[in-house]
Design an enzyme around this catalytic site. Structure first.
Site, mmCIF file in Angstrom:
data_model
loop_
_atom_site.group_PDB
_atom_site.id
_atom_site.type_symbol
_atom_site.label_atom_id
_atom_site.label_comp_id
_atom_site.label_asym_id
_atom_site.label_seq_id
_atom_site.Cartn_x
_atom_site.Cartn_y
_atom_site.Cartn_z
ATOM 1 N N THR A 121 0.861 -1.193 0.000
ATOM 2 C CA THR A 121 0.000 0.000 0.000
ATOM 3 C C THR A 121 0.895 1.240 0.000
ATOM 4 O O THR A 121 1.301 1.706 -1.044
ATOM 5 C CB THR A 121 -0.983 -0.009 1.188
ATOM 6 O OG1 THR A 121 -0.256 -0.247 2.397
ATOM 7 C CG2 THR A 121 -2.042 -1.078 1.003
ATOM 8 N N THR A 156 -1.035 -2.418 9.794
ATOM 9 C CA THR A 156 -1.392 -3.391 8.760
ATOM 10 C C THR A 156 -0.121 -3.955 8.242
ATOM 11 O O THR A 156 0.652 -3.307 7.603
ATOM 12 C CB THR A 156 -2.211 -2.799 7.644
ATOM 13 O OG1 THR A 156 -3.463 -2.525 8.218
ATOM 14 C CG2 THR A 156 -2.495 -3.780 6.536
ATOM 15 N N GLU A 175 6.836 4.738 7.435
ATOM 16 C CA GLU A 175 6.368 5.973 6.808
ATOM 17 C C GLU A 175 7.139 7.175 7.352
ATOM 18 O O GLU A 175 7.092 7.483 8.540
ATOM 19 C CB GLU A 175 4.869 6.141 7.045
ATOM 20 C CG GLU A 175 4.053 5.122 6.278
ATOM 21 C CD GLU A 175 2.585 5.120 6.629
ATOM 22 O OE1 GLU A 175 1.822 4.532 5.845
ATOM 23 O OE2 GLU A 175 2.209 5.675 7.665
ATOM 24 N N THR A 187 -6.912 9.678 0.357
ATOM 25 C CA THR A 187 -6.919 10.259 -0.977
ATOM 26 C C THR A 187 -5.750 9.779 -1.806
ATOM 27 O O THR A 187 -5.700 10.059 -2.976
ATOM 28 C CB THR A 187 -6.884 11.792 -0.892
ATOM 29 O OG1 THR A 187 -5.728 12.179 -0.133
ATOM 30 C CG2 THR A 187 -8.128 12.299 -0.199
ATOM 31 N N ASN A 225 -0.019 10.261 6.552
ATOM 32 C CA ASN A 225 -1.230 9.742 7.168
ATOM 33 C C ASN A 225 -2.372 10.746 7.161
ATOM 34 O O ASN A 225 -3.538 10.367 7.286
ATOM 35 C CB ASN A 225 -0.918 9.248 8.581
ATOM 36 C CG ASN A 225 -0.205 7.910 8.537
ATOM 37 O OD1 ASN A 225 -0.826 6.882 8.325
ATOM 38 N ND2 ASN A 225 1.112 7.928 8.678
ATOM 39 N N LYS A 258 4.440 -6.828 3.773
ATOM 40 C CA LYS A 258 4.136 -5.435 3.460
ATOM 41 C C LYS A 258 3.845 -4.730 4.773
ATOM 42 O O LYS A 258 3.429 -5.327 5.761
ATOM 43 C CB LYS A 258 2.960 -5.305 2.491
ATOM 44 C CG LYS A 258 1.619 -5.814 2.980
ATOM 45 C CD LYS A 258 0.817 -4.895 3.866
ATOM 46 C CE LYS A 258 0.672 -3.508 3.274
ATOM 47 N NZ LYS A 258 -0.084 -2.619 4.248
#
Length: 459
Positions: A187, A227, A314, A459, A454, A216
């Site tokens: 993702t 996740t 991230e 979007t 985040n 992932k």
């Protein structure tokens, strides 16, 4: 002095090669060695409307039925694919599993009865491609299901069901296929995470076994099981009775020993499939040399996969290992390590390259659930261990602050990798517990980019 910001571009799914950040390219394997009898594929079906190019449907298939085990999220809002996969494994008692189907872009979580039916239909469709007649989610199903993406939205199930036969027809055992499949489960990841290796077992040192896995995750990572998805395949023969305990041990010391942001997802799943295609006697007894060897191999392998997740955190600029040592118990050491890894103040200090050891001790000190006497301030020491192998930089020794060479501390913190060592000195057992239990935890820092990513996720 103003901080110069260099943004990493995060796509919905893993970008094409030219978009992978230069600093991450070294983690993408150019070749691999894969287990016999497994074939894989990554297919674009457009689960998320904005994805018009990248693969987002993954199939992992074994030519022969596998022993299988899995570890799932502890989040109470367990996603539909988690519930369905649990049901399949329980009904089959870990036997006769043929593969895994994964979609990226929609988590199929908090989607009610319709979401459960969608997950079952994905399993049944793959079974149909295998020439099996199943209903999905029942004892006759042989395909596990995973999903990752936005919570609270129904799957575009017809797109997925239409894409499964295409994915099945493209199944392959090549390195390119494995890499594309690893891309398909991503993702916000900036690179696909794929590891493979060979190994031997004591009973047959001349026989070569293979293990390969993909994972992932880049955010919402503080597993118990976040996740985070992981799929590990091996051609070693392992009995179902042994597989679950092997995986549980490995996950405890790998995927459940990492943190990016402290959040635990609704979808986390790590599955292990063993088809025995390389031959040999099945591993079954926990007291056998083969079991001990396999436990060590699988744990190390899972750690390699889990560490890639942290390296792709991230907005992360640091890969940090925290080692808590000389603890009366492994569980207490892990509690302290995980608390330090989750601390926003520790993570932001590391991003700012600030050797603020007070935040490390503070986090250790408020750790909940420790056994009495585990953490004794006057026995506790903290140091930084540089990646270049030079001497540790001692920050606190037996509860007393050291005079810190700030220039050396700043130089150490310039590196991407850092190890923080917290020595408990045996707690209230003192010297008697020295040489006791250790725990490792891996985490990353918090940066401005984490908030940006985040804030824009849907979007």
């Amino acid at each position: 002095m103003a901080r110069v910001m260099t943004a990493q571009i995060r796509q919905y799914t893993t970008p094409i090669d030219t978009s992978v950040p230069d600093s991450k390219r070294k983690y993408i394997p150019s070749s691999g060695t894969y287990p016999r009898g497994f074939r894989v594929s990554g297919t674009h079906v457009g689960v998320k409307p904005s994805n018009t190019t990248f693969p987002d449907l993954a199939l992992i298939s074994s030519d022969e039925p596998c022993s299988a085990a899995a570890v799932f999220t502890t989040n109470r809002f367990q996603a539909a694919p988690v519930q369905v996969s649990k049901q399949i494994l329980e009904a089959r008692e870990g036997r006769g599993i043929r593969g895994v189907v994964v979609n990226a872009g929609c988590a199929n979580a908090v989607t009610g009865k319709g979401g459960l039916e969608d997950a079952k239909s994905m399993s049944a469709k793959v079974d149909e491609c295998n020439g099996l007649n199943s209903t999905g989610g029942q004892g006759d199903s042989s395909t596990l299901v995973m999903s990752t993406g936005v919570i609270g939205q129904r799957l575009p199930i017809q797109k997925i069901l239409s894409g499964i036969p295409t994915g099945y027809s493209n199944l392959s055992s090549t390195h390119a296929a494995w890499l594309k499949t690893a891309r398909a489960i991503c993702t916000t990841d900036t690179f696909p995470k794929l590891v493979s290796q060979t190994f031997t077992l004591p009973s047959s040192p001349d026989r070569t076994y293979h293990i390969a896995g993909m994972t992932k995750g880049a955010g919402m990572i503080h597993p118990n099981m976040a996740t985070l998805l992981g799929i590990i395949c091996t051609d070693a023969p392992i009995a179902p009775s042994a597989l679950q305990s092997l995986l549980t041990h490995a996950v405890s010391r790998s995927f459940n020993s990492i943190s990016i942001d402290g959040d635990t997802s609704t979808n986390d799943t790590v599955a292990l499939l063993a088809n025995g295609a390389a031959g040999g006697q099945p591993i079954s007894s926990p007291t056998s040399p083969e079991y001990t060897a396999m436990q060590s191999i699988l744990t190390g392998f899972a750690q390699s996969l889990a560490q890639l997740v942290v390296r792709d955190g991230e907005g992360a600029t640091k890969f940090v290992t925290v080692r808590v040592q000389n603890s009366p118990s492994h569980s207490d050491a892990k509690l302290i390590a995980s608390t330090i890894a989750r601390s926003p103040l520790v993570k932001t200090a590391l991003y700012g390259k600030d050797a603020n050891w007070g935040r490390i001790l503070c986090a250790a000190g408020y750790t909940q659930g420790l056994s009495p006497g585990t953490l004794v301030p006057e026995r506790t020491s903290v140091s930084f261990k540089p990646v270049d192998g030079s001497a540790e930089l001692k920050l606190v020794v037996n509860g007393e602050p050291e005079v810190v060479d700030e220039e050396r501390a700043a130089a150490i913190l310039q590196d991407e990798d850092l190890e923080i060592v917290v020595d408990l000195g045996g707690g209230n057992q003192g010297e008697a517990a020295k040489g006791g239990e250790d725990a490792l935890y891996w985490f990353c820092d918090f940066s401005h980019e984490y908030v940006t990513i985040n804030g824009d996720y849907r979007t």
